[in-house]
Design an enzyme around this catalytic site. Structure first.
Site, PDB file in Angstrom:
ATOM      1  CD  GLU A  77      12.800 -65.525  -9.840  1.00 56.51           C
ATOM      2  OE1 GLU A  77      12.801 -64.336 -10.156  1.00 56.51           O
ATOM      3  OE2 GLU A  77      13.171 -66.427 -10.615  1.00 56.51           O
ATOM      4  CB  CYS A  78       8.233 -70.329  -9.210  1.00 59.64           C
ATOM      5  SG  CYS A  78       6.810 -71.244  -9.870  1.00 59.64           S
TER       6      CYS A  78
END
Length: 439
Positions: free
Chosen positions: A328-329
């Site tokens: 994520e990210c």
């Protein structure tokens, strides 16, 4: 026993909400109370300070991203083992997105839903009696949101305090705190908000300074009296993100920190085991884990060290050959071919996905997101709808040729197109998942 609760709100970010919240949490805990911090909306950083101040894990309560049943379940869970819950508003008290009433993501939704009174923090620097006009607007804007008291912040003198307080008390709004201007109470920030709790070398001393301020400047007995019982009705965890495996290898160090407390707690409550490892210490995931999760964080600040972590690179490649990996990210950035740091230096990353990102050529992306998964992955099954958000400055500078992970829309349902990438067992995107979408 059900906790009492109060919201710490303000007209905008930068008014002093976090300092007041941390100070209250620690000062109330010093009295022997079991105190829990909560945060409205998507925020990874403040709950870390809340936990450090109280010893109890914080929780995010997000009226947009969380189905009402999940929201009630988390609120009830937060109240079960606490005497008082101090809920910190994100941005301004009424700031959210247009849409379904009561599901804007604003702290005011929670105030109305649960009948939680608000302690309004007002930065009064550069004004005096005008503060009463601001407070009156807050007190009358939504009849179902009650402003119970005011804390005056960044006062310049006793005369300044008296002018502000007299104007407010003429409206029937009690002033329960008066904090003088003090540069020592300023919290250091970086591009995604505050510097994280775990990065303060003198964290406890810093938190104790906030508590000293609260004991000196805020009427704690009045705050406790203003708080109201928090007693959500019903609630379940059907829309919580399910554990992606029985044994979850979780990257966890200063480069990888952004995992929501409610997500990790639900995984554990469902019987999953979380096994942390540190890429910055050149560690890879335990080979006998079922899945590897790289959360968001600040890999751009540690790109050189991550590039040189040979054991981490080899361990991730071996794991991804047979088992699911999700990023994520910041984790998504590390899964790609390369990261260009703020100085324009390019660092080789894992190369498990084909994109490359840059922090030097940065652009802010911020907002709620709705994701429809295009294939099975650790977030869920193909066609599942997931709610979450994006907040990053890095941008993709080379797209690669991987298949997209999801179709994204913004918080109001406007299509944003395909996002993220998937290749073999590996998936990732800039999207931070908060919960499964309800019906």
């Amino acid at each position: 026993m059900t906790a009492r609760a109060i919201i710490v709100g303000a007209p905008r970010s930068g008014s002093g909400k976090t300092s007041v919240t941390i100070g209250l949490l620690r000062a109330l805990a010093r009295r022997g109370l079991r105190v829990r911090g909560a945060k409205s909306g998507p925020d990874y950083i403040d709950p870390g300070f809340h936990e450090a101040a109280t010893g109890l894990a914080g929780v995010n309560l997000d009226s947009w991203a969380m189905d009402p049943s999940l929201l009630n379940g988390l609120a009830r869970q937060a109240a079960e083992d606490a005497d008082i819950v101090v809920l910190e508003s994100a941005m301004g008290l009424f700031d959210g997105i247009p849409g379904t009433p009561g599901r804007s993501g604003a702290a005011s939704d929670l105030a109305a839903l649960y009948g939680i009174p608000t302690l309004l923090v007002l930065d009064v620097s550069g004004q005096s009696t005008t503060v009463a006009a601001v407070a009156k607007g807050f007190a009358t804007y939504r009849p179902d949101v009650r402003i119970a008291g005011v804390v005056l912040n960044r006062l310049g003198s006793e005369r300044h305090r008296r002018l502000c307080a007299e104007a407010l008390e003429a409206l029937g709004l009690p002033v329960v705190g008066a904090i003088e201007r003090d540069p020592a109470l300023t919290m250091p920030e970086r591009h995604l908000g505050l510097v994280q709790a775990g990065e303060h070398d003198d964290l406890i001393a810093f938190i104790d300074r906030m508590a000293d301020m609260a004991e000196r400047s805020i009427d704690l007995d009045a705050v406790i009296e203003l708080a109201a019982p928090l007693a959500p009705q019903g609630g379940d965890f059907a829309c919580a993100l399910p554990p992606p495996g029985q044994r979850i290898a979780l990257a966890q160090d200063r480069a990888f920190t952004f995992l929501y407390p409610h997500v990790a707690r639900h995984w554990r409550d469902e019987g999953a085991e979380i096994l942390p490892f540190s890429p910055l210490a050149d560690e890879g995931p335990e080979p006998d884990c079922d899945v590897c999760w790289l959360p968001g964080g600040y890999p751009e600040l540690h790109a050189g060290k991550l590039a040189a972590a040979a054991n981490f690179h080899a361990g991730m490649a071996g794991f991804a050959a047979t088992k699911p990996v999700h990023g994520e990210c910041g984790g998504y950035m590390v899964l790609g071919e390369a990261i260009e740091d703020a100085d324009g230096v390019t660092h080789r990353m894992l190369g498990l996905l084909g994109h490359a990102t840059s922090f030097a050529r940065r652009k802010m992306n911020l907002g709620y997101r709705q994701a429809c998964l295009l294939s099975d992955c650790p977030l869920g099954r193909a066609a599942d709808a997931i709610r979450g958000h994006e907040f990053h400055y890095a941008r993709v500078v080379a797209a690669g040729n991987d298949e997209p992970l999801a179709k994204l829309a913004d918080g109001q349902g406007n299509p944003l197109g395909p996002a993220g990438g998937r290749r073999g067992h590996v998936s990732g995107s800039f999207f931070h998942a908060i919960a499964r979408a309800g019906e």
